[in-house]
Design a protein around this motif. Structure first.
Motif, PDB file in Angstrom:
ATOM      1  N   ALA A 153      -1.713  -4.750  -3.972  1.00 37.56           N
ATOM      2  CA  ALA A 153      -2.684  -3.656  -4.071  1.00 37.56           C
ATOM      3  C   ALA A 153      -4.104  -4.190  -3.966  1.00 37.56           C
ATOM      4  O   ALA A 153      -4.981  -3.580  -3.332  1.00 37.56           O
ATOM      5  CB  ALA A 153      -2.488  -2.901  -5.383  1.00 37.56           C
ATOM      6  N   VAL A 154      -4.329  -5.349  -4.591  1.00 39.66           N
ATOM      7  CA  VAL A 154      -5.649  -5.980  -4.513  1.00 39.66           C
ATOM      8  C   VAL A 154      -5.872  -6.605  -3.133  1.00 39.66           C
ATOM      9  O   VAL A 154      -6.955  -6.494  -2.545  1.00 39.66           O
ATOM     10  CB  VAL A 154      -5.793  -7.041  -5.628  1.00 39.66           C
ATOM     11  N   LYS A 155      -4.849  -7.241  -2.591  1.00 39.88           N
ATOM     12  CA  LYS A 155      -4.974  -7.928  -1.300  1.00 39.88           C
ATOM     13  C   LYS A 155      -5.225  -6.952  -0.156  1.00 39.88           C
ATOM     14  O   LYS A 155      -6.090  -7.185   0.703  1.00 39.88           O
ATOM     15  CB  LYS A 155      -3.706  -8.742  -1.026  1.00 39.88           C
ATOM     16  N   TYR A 156      -4.474  -5.839  -0.145  1.00 37.78           N
ATOM     17  CA  TYR A 156      -4.548  -4.943   1.008  1.00 37.78           C
ATOM     18  C   TYR A 156      -5.372  -3.682   0.757  1.00 37.78           C
ATOM     19  O   TYR A 156      -5.625  -2.910   1.680  1.00 37.78           O
ATOM     20  CB  TYR A 156      -3.138  -4.547   1.454  1.00 37.78           C
ATOM     21  N   GLY A 157      -5.812  -3.484  -0.493  1.00 43.22           N
ATOM     22  CA  GLY A 157      -6.659  -2.331  -0.778  1.00 43.22           C
ATOM     23  C   GLY A 157      -7.898  -2.253   0.101  1.00 43.22           C
ATOM     24  O   GLY A 157      -8.239  -1.178   0.611  1.00 43.22           O
ATOM     25  N   PRO A 158      -8.601  -3.371   0.343  1.00 43.63           N
ATOM     26  CA  PRO A 158      -9.779  -3.310   1.222  1.00 43.63           C
ATOM     27  C   PRO A 158      -9.467  -2.867   2.653  1.00 43.63           C
ATOM     28  O   PRO A 158     -10.361  -2.458   3.378  1.00 43.63           O
ATOM     29  CB  PRO A 158     -10.297  -4.758   1.191  1.00 43.63           C
ATOM     30  N   GLN A 159      -8.182  -2.944   3.034  1.00 41.55           N
ATOM     31  CA  GLN A 159      -7.772  -2.467   4.363  1.00 41.55           C
ATOM     32  C   GLN A 159      -7.292  -1.016   4.313  1.00 41.55           C
ATOM     33  O   GLN A 159      -6.802  -0.486   5.303  1.00 41.55           O
ATOM     34  CB  GLN A 159      -6.655  -3.363   4.903  1.00 41.55           C
ATOM     35  N   ARG A 217      -0.675   4.969   5.049  1.00 39.68           N
ATOM     36  CA  ARG A 217      -0.996   3.572   4.728  1.00 39.68           C
ATOM     37  C   ARG A 217      -0.577   3.240   3.294  1.00 39.68           C
ATOM     38  O   ARG A 217      -1.384   2.802   2.472  1.00 39.68           O
ATOM     39  CB  ARG A 217      -2.482   3.289   4.954  1.00 39.68           C
ATOM     40  N   SER A 218       0.692   3.475   3.021  1.00 42.75           N
ATOM     41  CA  SER A 218       1.204   3.331   1.675  1.00 42.75           C
ATOM     42  C   SER A 218       2.418   2.416   1.635  1.00 42.75           C
ATOM     43  O   SER A 218       3.277   2.471   2.512  1.00 42.75           O
ATOM     44  CB  SER A 218       1.590   4.703   1.106  1.00 42.75           C
ATOM     45  N   VAL A 219       2.476   1.587   0.579  1.00 43.95           N
ATOM     46  CA  VAL A 219       3.652   0.779   0.268  1.00 43.95           C
ATOM     47  C   VAL A 219       4.128   1.193  -1.117  1.00 43.95           C
ATOM     48  O   VAL A 219       3.322   1.352  -2.030  1.00 43.95           O
ATOM     49  CB  VAL A 219       3.333  -0.729   0.262  1.00 43.95           C
ATOM     50  N   PHE A 262       5.557  11.511  -3.236  1.00 43.97           N
ATOM     51  CA  PHE A 262       4.213  11.860  -3.685  1.00 43.97           C
ATOM     52  C   PHE A 262       3.278  10.666  -3.575  1.00 43.97           C
ATOM     53  O   PHE A 262       2.169  10.759  -3.036  1.00 43.97           O
ATOM     54  CB  PHE A 262       4.247  12.374  -5.121  1.00 43.97           C
ATOM     55  N   LEU A 263       3.712   9.503  -4.080  1.00 45.30           N
ATOM     56  CA  LEU A 263       2.858   8.315  -4.055  1.00 45.30           C
ATOM     57  C   LEU A 263       2.567   7.843  -2.638  1.00 45.30           C
ATOM     58  O   LEU A 263       1.530   7.219  -2.388  1.00 45.30           O
ATOM     59  CB  LEU A 263       3.501   7.188  -4.860  1.00 45.30           C
ATOM     60  N   CYS A 264       3.461   8.144  -1.715  1.00 46.63           N
ATOM     61  CA  CYS A 264       3.243   7.751  -0.325  1.00 46.63           C
ATOM     62  C   CYS A 264       2.401   8.759   0.446  1.00 46.63           C
ATOM     63  O   CYS A 264       1.924   8.458   1.548  1.00 46.63           O
ATOM     64  CB  CYS A 264       4.589   7.579   0.393  1.00 46.63           C
ATOM     65  N   GLY A 265       2.217   9.948  -0.105  1.00 43.77           N
ATOM     66  CA  GLY A 265       1.573  11.019   0.648  1.00 43.77           C
ATOM     67  C   GLY A 265       0.087  11.153   0.417  1.00 43.77           C
ATOM     68  O   GLY A 265      -0.503  10.453  -0.412  1.00 43.77           O
ATOM     69  N   PRO A 266      -0.546  12.071   1.136  1.00 37.20           N
ATOM     70  CA  PRO A 266      -2.003  12.240   1.065  1.00 37.20           C
ATOM     71  C   PRO A 266      -2.506  12.734  -0.286  1.00 37.20           C
ATOM     72  O   PRO A 266      -3.654  12.499  -0.642  1.00 37.20           O
ATOM     73  CB  PRO A 266      -2.295  13.257   2.169  1.00 37.20           C
ATOM     74  N   ASP A 267      -1.650  13.421  -1.071  1.00 39.52           N
ATOM     75  CA  ASP A 267      -2.094  13.896  -2.376  1.00 39.52           C
ATOM     76  C   ASP A 267      -2.292  12.755  -3.372  1.00 39.52           C
ATOM     77  O   ASP A 267      -2.880  12.946  -4.430  1.00 39.52           O
ATOM     78  CB  ASP A 267      -1.083  14.894  -2.950  1.00 39.52           C
ATOM     79  N   ALA A 268      -1.783  11.561  -3.024  1.00 38.54           N
ATOM     80  CA  ALA A 268      -1.947  10.384  -3.885  1.00 38.54           C
ATOM     81  C   ALA A 268      -2.881   9.360  -3.235  1.00 38.54           C
ATOM     82  O   ALA A 268      -2.773   8.169  -3.486  1.00 38.54           O
ATOM     83  CB  ALA A 268      -0.581   9.752  -4.171  1.00 38.54           C
ATOM     84  N   ALA A 269      -3.807   9.844  -2.432  1.00 40.47           N
ATOM     85  CA  ALA A 269      -4.622   8.964  -1.600  1.00 40.47           C
ATOM     86  C   ALA A 269      -5.502   7.993  -2.383  1.00 40.47           C
ATOM     87  O   ALA A 269      -5.966   7.004  -1.817  1.00 40.47           O
ATOM     88  CB  ALA A 269      -5.498   9.807  -0.656  1.00 40.47           C
ATOM     89  N   PHE A 270      -5.732   8.258  -3.680  1.00 39.72           N
ATOM     90  CA  PHE A 270      -6.559   7.339  -4.472  1.00 39.72           C
ATOM     91  C   PHE A 270      -5.750   6.689  -5.598  1.00 39.72           C
ATOM     92  O   PHE A 270      -6.302   6.149  -6.543  1.00 39.72           O
ATOM     93  CB  PHE A 270      -7.768   8.082  -5.054  1.00 39.72           C
ATOM     94  N   ILE A 271      -4.438   6.754  -5.472  1.00 39.85           N
ATOM     95  CA  ILE A 271      -3.566   6.129  -6.472  1.00 39.85           C
ATOM     96  C   ILE A 271      -2.981   4.854  -5.879  1.00 39.85           C
ATOM     97  O   ILE A 271      -2.316   4.912  -4.841  1.00 39.85           O
ATOM     98  CB  ILE A 271      -2.424   7.073  -6.909  1.00 39.85           C
TER      99      ILE A 271
END
Length: 222
Positions: free
Chosen positions: A155-161, A119-121, A213-222
């Motif tokens: 990031a703000v618009k879709y973060g809650p999703q 769930r990364s853009v 990295f940014l798209c993967g699970p290790d960056a899940a809170f970035i």
């Protein structure tokens, strides 16, 4: 978990191509969009499909990508590397390709992220969004700066999703398509190397690894 499916806009050359190979090596199906389909190496774990699409016609591209999602699976990641390569007005072209196409595809594909995907853009911009590159147009600089703010907005618009949105802004780097040029212009390469704290230019693969990295699970809170 179903096999991940990621879409890379501008994915048939340079950083996009390197990223497609990294994603596929990690077991993903990849739809790599470009002006030409591109030839990709066989990747044992996943599969890359070159897909011809025109970012200057974003609504048509969106419709085609929705069909890809139906055929290949819900989205895990959505990455943007496209830029204007036409011969028309560079301002209008950059705004259309960099901004309008990105907006249309993010908003149109946001409902298609898989619940169990990354769930990364990720938007790949340029240091020309903050600095000035003498060989690039005003439209290029302006669009790259705008993409950074667009990423903040989404990031703000879709973060809650549960959808994360990030930016990678590379400095000077060499991609396979430009290697011969820099080999023939060592004086230009030396300028970029002096301007970079590491004392060297980067590579397309190194930029792709940051995106992966940014798209993967290790960056899940970035």
């Amino acid at each position: 978990m179903t096999r991940k499916h990621s879409i890379i806009v501008g994915g048939t050359k340079g950083v996009g191509r390197a990223l497609a190979v990294l994603f596929a090596a990690g077991g993903q199906h990849v739809t790599a969009i470009g002006r030409t389909p591109g030839e990709f190496p066989e990747v044992e774990s996943g599969r890359i499909e070159g897909f011809v699409g025109n970012a200057e016609e974003p609504e048509a591209l969106l419709a085609a990508l929705r069909q890809q999602v139906e055929r290949r699976g819900q989205l895990s990641s959505l990455v943007f590397l496209q830029r204007y390569r036409g011969t028309g007005d560079p301002w209008a072209g950059e705004m259309a390709v960099a901004l309008t196409a990105t907006k249309t595809l993010i908003e149109g594909l946001a409902p298609h992220f898989a619940a169990d995907g990354d769930r990364s853009v990720c938007l790949v911009t340029s240091n020309a969004g903050a600095l000035v590159a003498g060989n690039q147009s005003l439209g290029y600089h302006t669009s790259k700066a705008a993409l950074r703010q667009m990423a903040r907005y989404y990031a703000v618009k879709y973060g809650p999703q549960g959808v994360r949105v990030n930016v990678v802004a590379p400095s000077a780097f060499v991609k396979p398509e430009s290697a011969a040029f820099y080999d023939g212009h060592p004086e230009l390469r030396a300028v970029y190397e002096r301007a970079t704290p590491l004392g060297r230019m980067g590579t397309a693969k190194e930029v792709a690894q940051a995106v992966a990295f940014l798209c993967g699970p290790d960056a899940a809170f970035i």
